[in-house]
Design a protein around this motif. Structure first.
Motif, PDB file in Angstrom:
ATOM      1  N   GLY A  74      -8.444  10.097   7.824  1.00 35.14           N
ATOM      2  CA  GLY A  74      -9.271   9.032   8.373  1.00 35.14           C
ATOM      3  C   GLY A  74      -8.500   7.918   9.048  1.00 35.14           C
ATOM      4  N   SER A  75      -7.175   8.048   9.113  1.00 38.21           N
ATOM      5  CA  SER A  75      -6.366   6.929   9.613  1.00 38.21           C
ATOM      6  C   SER A  75      -5.916   7.080  11.057  1.00 38.21           C
ATOM      7  N   VAL A  76      -6.089   8.265  11.645  1.00 40.55           N
ATOM      8  CA  VAL A  76      -5.513   8.546  12.967  1.00 40.55           C
ATOM      9  C   VAL A  76      -6.601   9.000  13.936  1.00 40.55           C
ATOM     10  N   ARG A  77      -6.660   8.342  15.075  1.00 37.25           N
ATOM     11  CA  ARG A  77      -7.625   8.723  16.098  1.00 37.25           C
ATOM     12  C   ARG A  77      -7.148   9.959  16.863  1.00 37.25           C
ATOM     13  N   GLU A 180      -0.638  -9.292  -0.896  1.00 37.60           N
ATOM     14  CA  GLU A 180       0.550  -9.706  -0.136  1.00 37.60           C
ATOM     15  C   GLU A 180       0.993  -8.661   0.875  1.00 37.60           C
ATOM     16  N   VAL A 181       0.434  -7.469   0.803  1.00 37.72           N
ATOM     17  CA  VAL A 181       1.003  -6.332   1.529  1.00 37.72           C
ATOM     18  C   VAL A 181       0.418  -6.164   2.926  1.00 37.72           C
ATOM     19  N   HIS A 182      -0.809  -6.618   3.135  1.00 43.18           N
ATOM     20  CA  HIS A 182      -1.505  -6.453   4.415  1.00 43.18           C
ATOM     21  C   HIS A 182      -1.692  -4.968   4.734  1.00 43.18           C
ATOM     22  N   ALA A 183      -2.022  -4.184   3.713  1.00 44.76           N
ATOM     23  CA  ALA A 183      -2.321  -2.769   3.925  1.00 44.76           C
ATOM     24  C   ALA A 183      -3.764  -2.627   4.383  1.00 44.76           C
ATOM     25  N   ASP A 184      -3.982  -1.717   5.313  1.00 46.77           N
ATOM     26  CA  ASP A 184      -5.324  -1.499   5.845  1.00 46.77           C
ATOM     27  C   ASP A 184      -6.073  -0.419   5.081  1.00 46.77           C
ATOM     28  N   ILE A 185      -5.341   0.541   4.542  1.00 42.04           N
ATOM     29  CA  ILE A 185      -5.926   1.622   3.756  1.00 42.04           C
ATOM     30  C   ILE A 185      -5.048   1.814   2.523  1.00 42.04           C
ATOM     31  N   VAL A 186      -5.623   1.625   1.355  1.00 41.60           N
ATOM     32  CA  VAL A 186      -4.883   1.765   0.098  1.00 41.60           C
ATOM     33  C   VAL A 186      -5.524   2.875  -0.719  1.00 41.60           C
ATOM     34  N   CYS A 187      -4.702   3.794  -1.215  1.00 43.25           N
ATOM     35  CA  CYS A 187      -5.180   4.873  -2.093  1.00 43.25           C
ATOM     36  C   CYS A 187      -4.889   4.499  -3.541  1.00 43.25           C
ATOM     37  N   GLY A 188      -5.889   4.607  -4.402  1.00 38.30           N
ATOM     38  CA  GLY A 188      -5.705   4.326  -5.821  1.00 38.30           C
ATOM     39  C   GLY A 188      -6.436   5.344  -6.669  1.00 38.30           C
ATOM     40  N   THR A 189      -6.243   5.257  -7.975  1.00 39.76           N
ATOM     41  CA  THR A 189      -6.885   6.188  -8.889  1.00 39.76           C
ATOM     42  C   THR A 189      -7.312   5.478 -10.162  1.00 39.76           C
ATOM     43  N   ALA A 190      -8.311   6.049 -10.834  1.00 41.86           N
ATOM     44  CA  ALA A 190      -8.839   5.456 -12.061  1.00 41.86           C
ATOM     45  C   ALA A 190      -7.850   5.536 -13.203  1.00 41.86           C
ATOM     46  N   GLY A 199     -10.265  11.878 -12.462  1.00 42.12           N
ATOM     47  CA  GLY A 199     -11.499  12.413 -11.884  1.00 42.12           C
ATOM     48  C   GLY A 199     -12.156  11.524 -10.853  1.00 42.12           C
ATOM     49  N   VAL A 200     -11.784  10.252 -10.826  1.00 42.03           N
ATOM     50  CA  VAL A 200     -12.282   9.341  -9.790  1.00 42.03           C
ATOM     51  C   VAL A 200     -11.090   8.634  -9.158  1.00 42.03           C
ATOM     52  N   SER A 201     -11.047   8.647  -7.849  1.00 38.40           N
ATOM     53  CA  SER A 201     -10.041   7.897  -7.106  1.00 38.40           C
ATOM     54  C   SER A 201     -10.769   7.015  -6.105  1.00 38.40           C
ATOM     55  N   PHE A 202     -10.036   6.287  -5.301  1.00 39.02           N
ATOM     56  CA  PHE A 202     -10.712   5.362  -4.389  1.00 39.02           C
ATOM     57  C   PHE A 202      -9.808   4.969  -3.238  1.00 39.02           C
ATOM     58  N   LEU A 203     -10.443   4.480  -2.175  1.00 40.21           N
ATOM     59  CA  LEU A 203      -9.750   3.830  -1.066  1.00 40.21           C
ATOM     60  C   LEU A 203     -10.182   2.374  -1.016  1.00 40.21           C
ATOM     61  N   LEU A 204      -9.259   1.517  -0.669  1.00 41.67           N
ATOM     62  CA  LEU A 204      -9.556   0.137  -0.327  1.00 41.67           C
ATOM     63  C   LEU A 204      -9.295  -0.006   1.167  1.00 41.67           C
ATOM     64  N   LEU A 205     -10.336  -0.301   1.925  1.00 40.17           N
ATOM     65  CA  LEU A 205     -10.257  -0.379   3.385  1.00 40.17           C
ATOM     66  C   LEU A 205     -10.379  -1.827   3.830  1.00 40.17           C
ATOM     67  N   SER A 206      -9.399  -2.306   4.579  1.00 37.60           N
ATOM     68  CA  SER A 206      -9.487  -3.677   5.064  1.00 37.60           C
ATOM     69  C   SER A 206     -10.604  -3.786   6.093  1.00 37.60           C
ATOM     70  N   THR A 207     -11.330  -4.896   6.032  1.00 33.31           N
ATOM     71  CA  THR A 207     -12.389  -5.110   7.017  1.00 33.31           C
ATOM     72  C   THR A 207     -11.807  -5.499   8.370  1.00 33.31           C
ATOM     73  N   ALA A 208     -10.534  -5.923   8.390  1.00 32.04           N
ATOM     74  CA  ALA A 208      -9.895  -6.289   9.646  1.00 32.04           C
ATOM     75  C   ALA A 208      -9.598  -5.066  10.510  1.00 32.04           C
ATOM     76  N   LYS A 209      -9.057  -4.000   9.882  1.00 31.81           N
ATOM     77  CA  LYS A 209      -8.672  -2.818  10.655  1.00 31.81           C
ATOM     78  C   LYS A 209      -9.082  -1.504  10.000  1.00 31.81           C
ATOM     79  N   GLY A 210      -9.133  -1.474   8.683  1.00 28.36           N
ATOM     80  CA  GLY A 210      -9.320  -0.214   7.982  1.00 28.36           C
ATOM     81  C   GLY A 210     -10.679   0.420   8.185  1.00 28.36           C
ATOM     82  N   THR A 211     -11.755  -0.367   8.023  1.00 26.39           N
ATOM     83  CA  THR A 211     -13.096   0.201   8.154  1.00 26.39           C
ATOM     84  C   THR A 211     -13.357   0.683   9.586  1.00 26.39           C
TER      85      THR A 211
END
Length: 369
Positions: A74-77, A180-190, A199-211
């Motif tokens: 989802g990160s590359v056009r 502090e990192v200014h990451a646009d897409i962060v992968c994490g896990t429960a 069994g559950v993971s997640f993305l954190l998408l910045s509203t500036a660039k990620g979404t």
């Protein structure tokens, strides 16, 4: 087996409250009660990880690897490239995911024992205008190495590219704070640092660039389509059957995380754990692979004692109540790993030194030395 302390980097030991949360009952994911739970998790994950107001959460049913693959595709056009930092098994996995989906890549390689050079990334961004995203693993669980994601984030911020961080094994327990990192897409896990269950993971998408980026990327998967997942979850729905009981457990794990003091308290706890076990490793003359400035708080890669195999050491320690983890890739014959993730009583970590010493002595004696 209930007394076993898991010293592997996930699945981590969990608290009784987290395990009990999975017994809240059966629930259809199309009912409003699950929409409430999902909404609560989407809000609380961003809040407890310091990015409330700047990032949107996308829940994914699957391990952290599912989040990684969702982020990569989802990160590359179309017609653009992904720059991948490869200095460990998980950087190589990001590269493999991109290649499997036909995403063109540029690679910055580095030794497994040193952080990547941010300058190499800056040079490539200046010279190649087709680079659309930069992907880097924060904590390379392969070795216990931390990469300089804040420095890389500052570089990527000045470009059109988005910054993708694999924070699977660093979420909530390593510095710097994600804010502090200014990451646009962060992968994490429960599981791992949040002390939930797998069994559950997640993305954190910045509203500036990620979404915007996941919306602009072509659809490369049905199940792992971040844009479709985001649209659905923003509307209070979820496109596929979620792991409901695992979501209950994550809900409780976050409540315990915040109730115990949140990020700062857990960061302090993990630093204390690392100090305790590494002092013991030093007394036992077990060499740590990664130099002090670059070590993660949660995973230590150690050289195997002369003449002792990982399997033999694993089995001896398991009899004493501890489960350790093998080295990966080229380190599998020479190193083993000890992770201090999850709900582990401090006395058990203090006692680990003695268990290691006894195990090594027993195995050495069995060899006739």
């Amino acid at each position: 087996m209930s007394d076993l302390v898991l010293l592997n980097p996930g699945p981590a030991c969990t608290s009784p409250g987290v395990r009990e949360a999975m017994l809240r009952g059966d629930l259809c994911h199309r009912e409003p009660e699950f929409a409430d739970l999902m909404g609560r998790l989407r809000t609380s994950l961003a809040r407890c990880l310091g990015v409330a107001g700047t990032h949107e959460t996308v829940l994914i049913t699957g391990s952290g690897t599912a989040a990684m693959e969702t982020a990569v595709i989802g990160s590359v056009r179309a017609g653009r490239k992904l720059l991948v930092v490869d200095n460990g098994v998980y950087g190589a996995r990001l590269l493999s995911m991109a290649e499997a989906h036909g995403v063109e890549t540029v690679v910055v390689e580095g030794p497994w024992t040193r952080p990547v050079d941010p300058g190499a990334i800056a040079d490539l961004l200046r010279s190649d205008g087709r680079i659309d995203a930069v992907a880097c693993v924060h904590h390379e669980t392969t070795t216990g190495l931390l990469n300089p994601i804040a420095e890389i984030g500052a570089i990527v911020r000045d470009h059109e590219a988005v910054f993708l961080v694999d924070a699977i094994s660093s979420t909530g327990i390593e510095s710097p704070d994600l804010a502090e990192v200014h990451a646009d897409i962060v992968c994490g896990t429960a599981n791992k640092g949040l002390h939930g269950v797998p069994g559950v993971s997640f993305l954190l998408l910045s509203t500036a660039k990620g979404t915007g980026r996941v919306a602009a990327a072509p659809r490369r998967s049905v199940y792992l389509d971040p844009a479709a997942q985001l649209r659905s979850q923003q509307a209070g729905d979820i496109p596929f059957t979620p792991a409901v009981q695992t979501c209950y457990a994550l809900d409780e794990a976050i409540a315990q995380y915040e109730g115990a003091g949140g990020y700062e308290a857990r960061l302090r706890l993990y630093r204390e754990r690392a100090a305790v076990v590494r002092a013991g490793f030093a007394r036992l003359d077990l060499p740590v692979l990664i130099e002090e400035p670059y070590r993660a708080n949660s995973v230590t890669a150690l050289g195997l004692p002369a003449g002792i195999t990982y399997r033999a050491l694993h089995d001896e320690l398991k009899q004493r109540g501890y489960v350790i983890y093998a080295g990966q890739g080229r380190l599998s014959e020479t190193h083993f790993r000890i992770a201090t993730m999850g709900e582990i009583p401090m006395p058990r970590l203090v006692e680990l030194e003695g268990a290691l010493e006894e195990s090594i002595r027993h195995l050495t004696k069995a060899r006739g030395e």
